[in-house]
Design a protein around this motif. Structure first.
Motif, PDB file in Angstrom:
ATOM      1  N   ASP A   1       1.138  -1.194   0.016  1.00 20.07           N
ATOM      2  CA  ASP A   1       0.169  -0.108   0.025  1.00 20.07           C
ATOM      3  C   ASP A   1       0.949   1.210  -0.005  1.00 20.07           C
ATOM      4  O   ASP A   1       0.411   2.203  -0.611  1.00 20.07           O
ATOM      5  CB  ASP A   1      -0.936   0.098   1.286  1.00 20.07           C
ATOM      6  CG  ASP A   1      -1.997  -0.906   1.012  1.00 20.07           C
ATOM      7  OD1 ASP A   1      -2.118  -1.722  -0.175  1.00 20.07           O
ATOM      8  OD2 ASP A   1      -2.728  -1.199   2.116  1.00 20.07           O
TER       9      ASP A   1
ATOM     10  N   ASN B   1      -4.237  -2.290  -5.676  1.00 22.56           N
ATOM     11  CA  ASN B   1      -3.166  -1.536  -6.109  1.00 22.56           C
ATOM     12  C   ASN B   1      -3.203  -1.206  -7.563  1.00 22.56           C
ATOM     13  O   ASN B   1      -2.850  -1.862  -8.442  1.00 22.56           O
ATOM     14  CB  ASN B   1      -1.907  -2.062  -5.666  1.00 22.56           C
ATOM     15  CG  ASN B   1      -1.614  -2.184  -4.090  1.00 22.56           C
ATOM     16  OD1 ASN B   1      -1.591  -1.136  -3.470  1.00 22.56           O
ATOM     17  ND2 ASN B   1      -1.655  -3.307  -3.600  1.00 22.56           N
TER      18      ASN B   1
ATOM     19  N   GLU C   1       2.502   1.863  -3.542  1.00 19.79           N
ATOM     20  CA  GLU C   1       1.183   2.352  -4.461  1.00 19.79           C
ATOM     21  C   GLU C   1       1.222   3.896  -4.130  1.00 19.79           C
ATOM     22  O   GLU C   1       0.787   4.450  -5.157  1.00 19.79           O
ATOM     23  CB  GLU C   1       0.025   1.317  -4.081  1.00 19.79           C
ATOM     24  CG  GLU C   1      -1.338   1.854  -5.068  1.00 19.79           C
ATOM     25  CD  GLU C   1      -1.356   1.513  -6.330  1.00 19.79           C
ATOM     26  OE1 GLU C   1      -0.320   0.676  -6.731  1.00 19.79           O
ATOM     27  OE2 GLU C   1      -1.921   2.051  -7.150  1.00 19.79           O
TER      28      GLU C   1
ATOM     29  N   TRP D   1       7.572  -0.928  -8.662  1.00 21.77           N
ATOM     30  CA  TRP D   1       6.394  -1.202  -9.090  1.00 21.77           C
ATOM     31  C   TRP D   1       6.752  -2.065 -10.414  1.00 21.77           C
ATOM     32  O   TRP D   1       6.418  -3.084 -10.725  1.00 21.77           O
ATOM     33  CB  TRP D   1       5.202  -0.481  -9.240  1.00 21.77           C
ATOM     34  CG  TRP D   1       4.185  -0.329  -8.097  1.00 21.77           C
ATOM     35  CD1 TRP D   1       3.082   0.319  -8.256  1.00 21.77           C
ATOM     36  CD2 TRP D   1       3.959  -1.443  -7.024  1.00 21.77           C
ATOM     37  NE1 TRP D   1       2.347  -0.006  -7.276  1.00 21.77           N
ATOM     38  CE2 TRP D   1       2.997  -1.021  -6.303  1.00 21.77           C
ATOM     39  CE3 TRP D   1       4.624  -2.652  -6.596  1.00 21.77           C
ATOM     40  CZ2 TRP D   1       2.525  -1.591  -5.229  1.00 21.77           C
ATOM     41  CZ3 TRP D   1       4.320  -3.166  -5.375  1.00 21.77           C
ATOM     42  CH2 TRP D   1       3.327  -2.815  -4.677  1.00 21.77           C
TER      43      TRP D   1
END
Ligand SMILES: [Zn+2]
Length: 307
Positions: free
Chosen positions: A212, A262, A215, A229
Protein backbone atom coordinates in the motif's frame (compact mmCIF):
# COMPACT_ATOMS: atom_id res chain seq x y z
CA UNK A 1 -33.41 -25.44 -4.91
CA UNK A 2 -30.21 -27.47 -4.91
CA UNK A 3 -27.61 -26.09 -2.52
CA UNK A 4 -24.01 -27.04 -1.82
CA UNK A 5 -21.67 -26.12 0.99
CA UNK A 6 -18.34 -24.45 0.28
CA UNK A 7 -15.54 -24.17 2.81
CA UNK A 8 -12.40 -22.06 2.36
CA UNK A 9 -9.59 -22.74 4.81
CA UNK A 10 -7.15 -19.85 5.03
CA UNK A 11 -4.03 -19.41 7.12
CA UNK A 12 -5.80 -17.65 10.00
CA UNK A 13 -9.51 -18.19 9.50
CA UNK A 14 -12.05 -20.38 7.79
CA UNK A 15 -15.04 -19.29 5.76
CA UNK A 16 -18.07 -21.41 4.94
CA UNK A 17 -21.02 -20.62 2.71
CA UNK A 18 -24.11 -22.30 1.35
CA UNK A 19 -24.33 -21.77 -2.41
CA UNK A 20 -27.28 -22.02 -4.77
CA UNK A 21 -25.89 -24.49 -7.31
CA UNK A 22 -27.94 -23.12 -10.22
CA UNK A 23 -26.99 -19.47 -9.81
CA UNK A 24 -23.78 -19.52 -7.75
CA UNK A 25 -25.35 -17.08 -5.30
CA UNK A 26 -24.21 -17.13 -1.69
CA UNK A 27 -27.29 -17.96 0.41
CA UNK A 28 -25.50 -17.56 3.74
CA UNK A 29 -21.87 -17.29 4.82
CA UNK A 30 -20.04 -17.49 8.12
CA UNK A 31 -16.41 -16.92 9.06
CA UNK A 32 -14.52 -18.08 12.11
CA UNK A 33 -10.95 -17.85 13.39
CA UNK A 34 -8.60 -20.83 13.57
CA UNK A 35 -7.75 -21.51 17.22
CA UNK A 36 -4.62 -23.30 16.04
CA UNK A 37 -3.10 -25.13 13.11
CA UNK A 38 -3.59 -28.80 14.00
CA UNK A 39 -5.98 -30.80 11.81
CA UNK A 40 -8.32 -31.19 14.77
CA UNK A 41 -8.45 -27.41 15.40
CA UNK A 42 -8.92 -26.61 11.71
CA UNK A 43 -11.67 -29.20 11.28
CA UNK A 44 -13.45 -27.94 14.38
CA UNK A 45 -13.39 -24.32 13.13
CA UNK A 46 -14.54 -25.39 9.65
CA UNK A 47 -17.40 -27.48 10.99
CA UNK A 48 -18.60 -24.70 13.30
CA UNK A 49 -18.64 -22.14 10.46
CA UNK A 50 -20.27 -24.67 8.13
CA UNK A 51 -23.07 -25.61 10.53
CA UNK A 52 -23.78 -21.95 11.26
CA UNK A 53 -23.95 -21.16 7.54
CA UNK A 54 -26.28 -24.13 6.91
CA UNK A 55 -28.56 -23.05 9.75
CA UNK A 56 -28.64 -19.46 8.48
CA UNK A 57 -29.37 -20.58 4.90
CA UNK A 58 -32.20 -22.84 6.00
CA UNK A 59 -31.52 -25.42 3.28
CA UNK A 60 -29.74 -28.73 3.48
CA UNK A 61 -26.70 -28.91 1.15
CA UNK A 62 -26.48 -32.02 -1.03
CA UNK A 63 -22.68 -31.99 -1.07
CA UNK A 64 -19.72 -30.05 0.25
CA UNK A 65 -16.38 -28.93 -1.06
CA UNK A 66 -13.39 -27.47 0.74
CA UNK A 67 -10.63 -25.32 -0.71
CA UNK A 68 -7.34 -25.75 1.08
CA UNK A 69 -3.91 -24.18 0.56
CA UNK A 70 -1.87 -27.27 -0.05
CA UNK A 71 -1.14 -30.20 -2.30
CA UNK A 72 -4.20 -32.42 -2.55
CA UNK A 73 -4.00 -36.04 -3.73
CA UNK A 74 -6.45 -36.34 -6.62
CA UNK A 75 -10.04 -36.92 -5.50
CA UNK A 76 -9.02 -38.69 -2.29
CA UNK A 77 -9.46 -35.67 -0.02
CA UNK A 78 -5.99 -36.24 1.39
CA UNK A 79 -3.74 -33.25 1.97
CA UNK A 80 -0.27 -34.47 1.00
CA UNK A 81 1.47 -31.32 2.18
CA UNK A 82 0.49 -27.89 3.40
CA UNK A 83 3.58 -25.83 4.24
CA UNK A 84 1.51 -22.93 5.66
CA UNK A 85 -0.03 -25.10 8.36
CA UNK A 86 2.84 -27.57 8.66
CA UNK A 87 0.68 -30.54 7.60
CA UNK A 88 1.78 -33.74 5.91
CA UNK A 89 -0.61 -36.49 4.80
CA UNK A 90 -3.86 -35.52 6.52
CA UNK A 91 -7.17 -37.14 5.47
CA UNK A 92 -8.99 -33.80 5.60
CA UNK A 93 -11.89 -34.90 3.39
CA UNK A 94 -12.66 -37.90 5.64
CA UNK A 95 -12.41 -35.81 8.82
CA UNK A 96 -14.77 -33.14 7.46
CA UNK A 97 -17.19 -35.72 6.02
CA UNK A 98 -17.38 -37.58 9.33
CA UNK A 99 -18.16 -34.36 11.19
CA UNK A 100 -20.61 -32.93 8.64
CA UNK A 101 -22.39 -36.08 7.51
CA UNK A 102 -21.96 -35.34 3.79
CA UNK A 103 -19.16 -36.30 1.39
CA UNK A 104 -16.57 -33.50 1.18
CA UNK A 105 -14.43 -32.93 -1.89
CA UNK A 106 -11.12 -31.26 -1.05
CA UNK A 107 -9.40 -29.15 -3.70
CA UNK A 108 -6.53 -26.70 -3.79
CA UNK A 109 -7.81 -23.31 -2.60
CA UNK A 110 -6.75 -21.37 -5.70
CA UNK A 111 -8.18 -24.02 -8.01
CA UNK A 112 -11.46 -23.65 -6.13
CA UNK A 113 -11.35 -19.86 -6.44
CA UNK A 114 -10.50 -20.11 -10.14
CA UNK A 115 -13.49 -22.42 -10.67
CA UNK A 116 -15.72 -19.94 -8.85
CA UNK A 117 -14.58 -17.11 -11.12
CA UNK A 118 -14.95 -19.36 -14.16
CA UNK A 119 -18.48 -20.51 -13.38
CA UNK A 120 -20.05 -17.45 -11.80
CA UNK A 121 -17.49 -14.66 -11.72
CA UNK A 122 -15.33 -12.68 -14.13
CA UNK A 123 -14.87 -15.56 -16.59
CA UNK A 124 -18.52 -16.61 -16.64
CA UNK A 125 -19.46 -17.83 -20.10
CA UNK A 126 -15.86 -18.28 -21.24
CA UNK A 127 -14.71 -21.66 -22.57
CA UNK A 128 -11.25 -21.43 -20.99
CA UNK A 129 -9.65 -19.13 -18.44
CA UNK A 130 -6.37 -18.54 -16.69
CA UNK A 131 -7.14 -17.07 -13.27
CA UNK A 132 -4.17 -15.53 -11.47
CA UNK A 133 -4.34 -14.39 -7.86
CA UNK A 134 -1.69 -12.22 -6.20
CA UNK A 135 -2.19 -11.56 -2.51
CA UNK A 136 0.19 -12.56 0.25
CA UNK A 137 1.34 -15.24 -2.19
CA UNK A 138 0.89 -15.76 -5.92
CA UNK A 139 -1.03 -18.62 -7.53
CA UNK A 140 -3.33 -19.52 -10.37
CA UNK A 141 -5.98 -21.91 -11.55
CA UNK A 142 -6.34 -23.09 -15.13
CA UNK A 143 -9.58 -24.04 -16.84
CA UNK A 144 -9.01 -25.29 -20.38
CA UNK A 145 -11.92 -26.24 -22.63
CA UNK A 146 -14.19 -26.50 -19.59
CA UNK A 147 -11.88 -28.67 -17.51
CA UNK A 148 -10.15 -27.52 -14.33
CA UNK A 149 -6.56 -28.73 -14.64
CA UNK A 150 -5.14 -30.41 -11.55
CA UNK A 151 -2.11 -32.14 -13.04
CA UNK A 152 -0.23 -35.35 -12.26
CA UNK A 153 0.71 -34.23 -8.75
CA UNK A 154 -2.29 -32.01 -8.13
CA UNK A 155 -0.30 -28.79 -8.28
CA UNK A 156 -1.03 -27.45 -11.77
CA UNK A 157 -1.24 -23.67 -11.79
CA UNK A 158 1.45 -22.95 -9.22
CA UNK A 159 2.68 -19.91 -11.09
CA UNK A 160 4.05 -18.42 -7.85
CA UNK A 161 6.84 -20.96 -7.92
CA UNK A 162 8.16 -20.44 -11.41
CA UNK A 163 11.65 -18.98 -11.16
CA UNK A 164 12.47 -15.38 -12.03
CA UNK A 165 15.62 -13.28 -12.21
CA UNK A 166 15.97 -10.96 -9.22
CA UNK A 167 15.73 -7.25 -10.07
CA UNK A 168 19.20 -5.73 -10.52
CA UNK A 169 20.85 -5.15 -7.15
CA UNK A 170 18.48 -7.46 -5.29
CA UNK A 171 19.44 -10.85 -3.84
CA UNK A 172 18.07 -14.22 -4.90
CA UNK A 173 15.26 -14.64 -2.39
CA UNK A 174 14.19 -17.81 -0.58
CA UNK A 175 10.55 -18.85 -0.96
CA UNK A 176 8.21 -20.40 1.61
CA UNK A 177 8.24 -23.58 -0.54
CA UNK A 178 11.91 -24.11 0.28
CA UNK A 179 13.22 -23.15 -3.17
CA UNK A 180 15.01 -19.96 -4.16
CA UNK A 181 14.13 -17.38 -6.78
CA UNK A 182 10.37 -18.08 -6.97
CA UNK A 183 8.11 -15.40 -8.48
CA UNK A 184 6.12 -15.27 -5.23
CA UNK A 185 9.22 -14.19 -3.29
CA UNK A 186 9.30 -11.01 -5.44
CA UNK A 187 5.69 -10.38 -6.40
CA UNK A 188 3.64 -11.73 -3.47
CA UNK A 189 2.65 -9.33 -0.71
CA UNK A 190 4.93 -10.98 1.83
CA UNK A 191 7.84 -11.03 -0.64
CA UNK A 192 7.27 -7.37 -1.48
CA UNK A 193 7.39 -6.41 2.19
CA UNK A 194 10.63 -8.38 2.59
CA UNK A 195 12.13 -6.64 -0.47
CA UNK A 196 11.17 -3.26 1.01
CA UNK A 197 12.80 -4.17 4.33
CA UNK A 198 15.99 -5.04 2.43
CA UNK A 199 15.87 -1.75 0.56
CA UNK A 200 15.32 0.25 3.74
CA UNK A 201 18.35 -1.48 5.29
CA UNK A 202 20.33 -0.03 2.38
CA UNK A 203 18.95 3.45 2.98
CA UNK A 204 16.38 3.30 0.16
CA UNK A 205 12.58 3.06 0.31
CA UNK A 206 12.35 5.42 3.28
CA UNK A 207 8.88 5.16 4.82
CA UNK A 208 7.83 2.32 2.51
CA UNK A 209 7.08 -0.94 4.30
CA UNK A 210 3.99 -2.38 2.58
CA UNK A 211 2.54 -2.70 -0.93
CA UNK A 212 0.00 0.00 0.00
CA UNK A 213 2.87 2.39 0.83
CA UNK A 214 4.48 1.74 -2.56
CA UNK A 215 1.19 2.26 -4.39
CA UNK A 216 0.56 5.61 -2.67
CA UNK A 217 4.11 6.78 -3.33
CA UNK A 218 4.01 5.64 -6.98
CA UNK A 219 0.72 7.46 -7.56
CA UNK A 220 2.27 10.58 -5.95
CA UNK A 221 5.10 10.44 -8.48
CA UNK A 222 7.87 8.96 -6.32
CA UNK A 223 10.39 7.61 -8.88
CA UNK A 224 11.82 4.92 -6.58
CA UNK A 225 8.33 3.56 -5.85
CA UNK A 226 7.42 3.65 -9.55
CA UNK A 227 10.59 1.77 -10.46
CA UNK A 228 9.88 -0.77 -7.71
CA UNK A 229 6.40 -1.39 -9.12
CA UNK A 230 7.85 -1.69 -12.63
CA UNK A 231 10.39 -4.28 -11.43
CA UNK A 232 7.60 -6.20 -9.69
CA UNK A 233 5.23 -6.00 -12.67
CA UNK A 234 8.01 -7.05 -15.05
CA UNK A 235 8.38 -10.38 -13.25
CA UNK A 236 4.72 -11.05 -12.51
CA UNK A 237 3.61 -9.85 -15.95
CA UNK A 238 6.26 -11.95 -17.73
CA UNK A 239 5.25 -15.11 -15.88
CA UNK A 240 1.58 -14.48 -16.67
CA UNK A 241 2.39 -13.66 -20.30
CA UNK A 242 4.35 -16.91 -20.62
CA UNK A 243 1.43 -18.85 -19.15
CA UNK A 244 -1.00 -17.19 -21.59
CA UNK A 245 1.35 -17.97 -24.47
CA UNK A 246 1.57 -21.60 -23.35
CA UNK A 247 -2.14 -22.17 -22.63
CA UNK A 248 -4.01 -19.81 -24.99
CA UNK A 249 -6.87 -19.37 -22.49
CA UNK A 250 -8.69 -16.56 -24.31
CA UNK A 251 -9.70 -15.13 -20.94
CA UNK A 252 -7.28 -13.91 -18.28
CA UNK A 253 -8.65 -13.03 -14.87
CA UNK A 254 -6.41 -11.08 -12.49
CA UNK A 255 -7.38 -11.11 -8.83
CA UNK A 256 -6.17 -11.14 -5.24
CA UNK A 257 -5.87 -8.28 -2.79
CA UNK A 258 -2.43 -7.19 -3.95
CA UNK A 259 -3.50 -6.63 -7.56
CA UNK A 260 -7.06 -5.42 -7.00
CA UNK A 261 -6.01 -3.13 -4.13
CA UNK A 262 -3.20 -1.47 -6.07
CA UNK A 263 -4.39 -0.13 -9.45
CA UNK A 264 -0.98 1.26 -10.47
CA UNK A 265 0.58 -2.19 -10.02
CA UNK A 266 -2.33 -3.89 -11.80
CA UNK A 267 -2.02 -1.51 -14.77
CA UNK A 268 1.73 -2.15 -14.97
CA UNK A 269 1.19 -5.92 -14.91
CA UNK A 270 -1.42 -5.64 -17.69
CA UNK A 271 0.98 -3.61 -19.83
CA UNK A 272 3.67 -6.28 -19.48
CA UNK A 273 1.18 -9.06 -20.28
CA UNK A 274 0.04 -7.24 -23.43
CA UNK A 275 3.63 -6.59 -24.52
CA UNK A 276 5.07 -10.06 -23.84
CA UNK A 277 2.33 -12.55 -24.68
CA UNK A 278 2.65 -14.20 -28.09
CA UNK A 279 0.78 -12.31 -30.79
CA UNK A 280 -1.66 -15.13 -31.53
CA UNK A 281 -2.51 -15.87 -27.88
CA UNK A 282 -2.88 -12.12 -27.27
CA UNK A 283 -5.30 -11.59 -30.15
CA UNK A 284 -8.75 -11.52 -28.67
CA UNK A 285 -7.49 -12.13 -25.12
CA UNK A 286 -10.00 -10.71 -22.69
CA UNK A 287 -8.31 -9.41 -19.54
CA UNK A 288 -10.68 -8.99 -16.61
CA UNK A 289 -10.55 -8.21 -12.90
CA UNK A 290 -11.74 -10.98 -10.59
CA UNK A 291 -15.35 -10.36 -9.62
CA UNK A 292 -16.18 -12.55 -6.64
CA UNK A 293 -13.65 -11.33 -4.07
CA UNK A 294 -13.61 -13.46 -0.92
CA UNK A 295 -16.55 -15.50 -2.23
CA UNK A 296 -14.60 -17.08 -5.10
CA UNK A 297 -13.16 -19.88 -2.96
CA UNK A 298 -16.40 -20.94 -1.28
CA UNK A 299 -18.41 -20.67 -4.51
CA UNK A 300 -15.85 -22.72 -6.44
CA UNK A 301 -15.43 -25.36 -3.74
CA UNK A 302 -19.19 -25.79 -3.44
CA UNK A 303 -19.72 -26.06 -7.20
CA UNK A 304 -16.83 -28.53 -7.62
CA UNK A 305 -18.49 -30.80 -5.05
CA UNK A 306 -21.58 -31.26 -7.25
CA UNK A 307 -19.71 -31.32 -10.57
ZN1 LIG B 1 8.41 -21.23 -4.17
Amino acid sequence: MEAALGIDVGGTNVRAAVIDVATGLVLAARRGPLAGRTPDQVVRAAVRAALEAVEAAGVRPVAAGAGFAGQIEGESGRVLSAPNLGWRDVALGDLLAAALGVPVRVVNDLNAAAWGEYRHGAARGARSALVVFAGTGVGAGVVLDGRLLSGARGVAGEIGHVKVEPPPGEPVRSCGCGARGCLEAYAGGAGISARLAGARAEGKAAGLSSPDDVERAALAGDPWASAFWESTAARLGRAVADAVTLLDPGTLVLGGGLLLGNPALLAAVERVVRAETSKTAMEGLSVRAAALGDDAGVVGAALLSVK
